[in-house]
Each structure stands twice: as C-alpha cells, then as structure tokens.
Design an enzyme around this catalytic site. Structure first.
Site, PDB file in Angstrom:
ATOM      1  CG  ASP A 125      32.215  21.445  53.851  1.00  0.00           C
ATOM      2  OD1 ASP A 125      31.621  22.188  54.364  1.00  0.00           O
ATOM      3  OD2 ASP A 125      32.352  20.390  53.483  1.00  0.00           O
ATOM      4  CG  ASP A 144      28.449  22.333  57.275  1.00  0.00           C
ATOM      5  OD1 ASP A 144      27.018  21.921  56.835  1.00  0.00           O
ATOM      6  OD2 ASP A 144      28.683  21.573  56.464  1.00  0.00           O
TER       7      ASP A 144
END
EC number: 3.4.23.36
Length: 170
Positions: A125, A144
């Site tokens: 991330d 995402d």
C-alpha cells in the site's frame, strides 16, 4: 436473444482488468523502490501523502495480526471471486457495458492484490489520506481504488431502472 454479444459475452473488457493490473503493479514497484517503510512524502499538507506500508490482512488490515494462514484464505477468496467475475463477464449482453466496466475494474484490482499476496505474502500500500495528524484512513493502493470504484458502479447498477424486456411485478 437481441441483447446477446456472442459466445464470449463482454470478455473483451478484460483489457481493462489487465490495464488495472499493470498500473497497480507498476505503481507498487515504484513506491516500494523509492520509499522506506512508513516514510511519508507529503503531497497535500494535512490531507494526502505517499507512504509505504505492507498489509498482511484484508481491507482495513482485517486479520493482519494473524499467524499467516490469512494469506492463503484471502488468496483463495480472490481466486474464486476472480473466476466468478470472468464467468459473469462472459454472460453479459451487449447493453451491459456499465456492468462490464465495473466487473473488469474489480477483477483487475483483485488480481493485483492477489499477485502481491501470493508472491510477497503481503499487499503493498502507498496512498495515505489523512486529516492533519489526527485521523488517518488506512493506506491503500491502485488495486484497492479500482475495486472500490467497481463496487460502487455495481451498487449503482442495482438501482438502475428495469432493463428493457424484464417484467416489472407489482
């Protein structure tokens, strides 16, 4: 069957899934090779930063503190969901472009995170949204984002008016 596209349905939208996968993996590669763990590069002060974080769990780090079994559970779920999305794409008709785009976005995002999970044991991330130093949304990535946009499109599709040819029951 006037809405039919043919035996391959809307599988032609798999190019979008591939594009999401490539952008996702390229962006993860870039940030992993430019940032140290949890280092922040402020883009918009008090609101938005680049950072590097690894997530061994699911969304919002769900089960991230588990002993490692979750890696394979989430990988299995992603594989099953991906297969279902491909079959769904194949069964779509000519007028289902919105739905095809939504499914392709979710599929591309799922495959991006699946690759990380299997190859690395965690998802990379790098996007951090926050408000001052008081509130931080969990870090996320391009995959995402594609999953979220696709899911919102799927939800909106449920609220569309009845499609032509469908019976409306009172």
């Amino acid at each position: 069957m006037p809405n039919a596209v043919g035996r391959f349905g809307r599988l032609s939208w798999l190019w979008l899934s591939l594009l999401v996968l490539v952008i996702d993996q390229a962006s993860k590669f870039y940030f992993e090779n430019r940032l140290e763990m949890f280092q922040q590069i402020v883009i918009i002060p008090d609101y938005f930063s680049w950072t590097l974080a690894y997530n061994t769990g699911a969304a919002f780090s769900f089960l991230a503190d588990s002993s490692g079994w979750q890696r394979w559970l989430f990988a299995l779920i992603a594989i099953v969901v991906s297969a279902v999305l491909v079959v769904w794409l194949k069964r779509l008709g000519r007028n289902d472009t919105w739905l095809a785009i939504a499914l392709a976005l979710v599929l591309g995002g799922a495959l991006g995170n699946l690759y990380d999970r299997i190859a690395l044991g965690h998802v990379i991330d790098f996007i951090l949204v926050h408000w001052q130093n008081r509130w931080y949304f969990p870090a996320f990535n391009f995959a995402d984002s594609a999953i979220t946009v696709g899911a919102v499109m799927l939800a909106l599709d449920m609220f569309k008016t009845k499609k032509t040819g469908e019976a409306v029951h009172d």
